[in-house]
Design an enzyme around this catalytic site. Structure first.
Site, short mmCIF file in Angstrom:
data_model
loop_
_atom_site.label_atom_id
_atom_site.label_comp_id
_atom_site.label_asym_id
_atom_site.label_seq_id
_atom_site.Cartn_x
_atom_site.Cartn_y
_atom_site.Cartn_z
N ARG A 40 14.09 -48.76 -56.59
CA ARG A 40 14.74 -49.86 -55.74
C ARG A 40 15.71 -50.47 -56.72
NH1 ARG A 40 13.23 -48.30 -52.19
NH2 ARG A 40 11.97 -48.84 -50.33
N ASP A 100 19.71 -43.71 -58.14
CA ASP A 100 19.80 -43.35 -56.61
C ASP A 100 19.69 -44.59 -55.85
OD1 ASP A 100 19.80 -41.60 -54.36
OD2 ASP A 100 17.77 -42.13 -54.07
N GLU A 110 23.42 -52.60 -53.37
CA GLU A 110 23.57 -51.21 -52.42
C GLU A 110 23.63 -51.91 -50.84
OE1 GLU A 110 19.49 -48.99 -51.48
OE2 GLU A 110 20.28 -49.11 -53.43
N HIS A 136 21.15 -43.48 -52.53
CA HIS A 136 19.72 -43.70 -51.88
C HIS A 136 19.39 -42.80 -51.14
CE1 HIS A 136 16.69 -47.23 -51.55
NE2 HIS A 136 16.15 -46.21 -51.48
#
Length: 332
Positions: A237, A261, A266, A298
């Site tokens: 996260r 990622d 985001e 992600h």
């Protein structure tokens, strides 16, 4: 016939939704838009709702769903931090998630990104694009077998990552978890603190959930504990990492590289198409442009198996609530 409304539907979801709908003889209505104050009226006449989004819900939405007779919201992801549980309770809504849709997919992606960092993939690709085919010390790397790996969080995903490194590469793996699992001690060693786990690690990878306790867990203080020249991977996260502190650690040469990622800012970006917009997230721009950072939107989970499991488990949870008044996947 039971009717379920799905928001945030993508093209790759549709075949799995259709298959589930036909199998269960349930009408499923697909909507590419997110669930917002402007779209919540579309739920009227349906028996259940499933969404896939990172944008929080206004109280108006909770109330409107309640007024429409909706008893639940099935989130098609593991993360559920967008929900206000007090509002959910106020309007008698059960919130469910999909806690484990493809841990192997995320674990495999994590290991591949670690390999890319250790083997200087970005630098090699850039040199090759410039037709510089020389073997040079700055692209010389080490064998994973000779490195120490720290896995922070040994749940469904972290435990698989640890096993791949230990049993697949014969690397030494140290882990930290607030609840150590004795079943994993055959291929890893637990450290008593997170600082102890990372201090001598060449690769640090994090697999813990977002929470108030974990917000900015990786900050200036913790990055200062990293072994010089180590690499960092976050496929968990974005809010776990203070991005400015990570950039500072990279600038100081403390950390050799990072693969991200997830990103703290985001929400609203991953996933989206920003090619024709005035993109103004300067911090994300900086990460993307850095040769020592690998950024992806992600997508560690993004395999056909994961997409199918997200759809099936969310719809199954929706039906559980409709039929029984509860679901084993509820999170509130």
């Amino acid at each position: 016939m039971t009717r379920i409304k799905l928001f945030g539907v993508r093209n790759e979801d549709k075949a799995f939704i259709e298959a589930w709908s036909n199998k269960h003889k349930v009408e499923v209505d697909l909507d590419e838009d997110l669930l917002t104050c402007e779209t919540v009226s579309r739920v009227k006449g349906f028996d259940g709702v499933s969404i896939s989004q990172q944008i929080p819900l206004d109280e108006t939405i909770y109330k409107q769903l309640h007024d429409f007779g909706i008893k639940q919201i099935a989130q098609r992801s593991a993360g559920f931090d967008i929900y206000d549980f007090e509002l959910a309770e106020k309007y008698n809504l059960i919130i469910s998630n999909v806690p484990s849709y493809s841990p192997h997919s995320i674990a495999e992606y994590t290991v591949s990104q670690a390999l890319n960092l250790v083997r200087n993939y970005n630098d090699i690709q850039q040199k090759t694009a410039e037709y510089d085919f020389r073997w040079q010390p700055d692209i010389l790397s080490r064998s994973i077998r000779d490195l120490k790996v720290a896995v922070i969080g040994t749940g469904r995903i972290g435990s698989i990552v640890a096993k791949i490194f230990a049993q697949g590469f014969d690397a030494e793996v140290t882990a930290y978890d607030i609840a150590p699992n004795d079943d994993y001690r055959s291929f890893l060693t637990y450290a008593s603190t997170i600082n102890e786990a990372i201090q001598n690690a060449d690769i640090v990878t994090v697999h813990i959930p977002a929470s108030k306790e974990n917000d900015y867990l990786f900050d200036e203080t913790l990055f200062n504990e990293f072994k010089p020249g180590s690499v960092f991977i976050n496929c968990a996260r974005g809010t776990i990492v203070k991005t400015s502190a990570l950039i500072d650690a990279l600038d100081r040469g403390l950390i050799k590289g990072a693969a991200l990622d997830t990103y703290e800012g985001e929400k609203g970006l991953f996933p989206s198409d920003q090619r024709h917009t005035a993109f103004n997230d300067d911090m994300l721009k900086q990460l993307i442009e850095r040769p020592d950072v690998i950024v992806s939107p992600h997508i560690a989970f993004y395999t056909d198996a994961a997409v199918e499991n997200l759809i099936v488990d969310a719809l199954d949870a929706t039906m559980e609530v409709i039929k029984t008044g509860d679901t084993r996947l509820r999170v509130n």
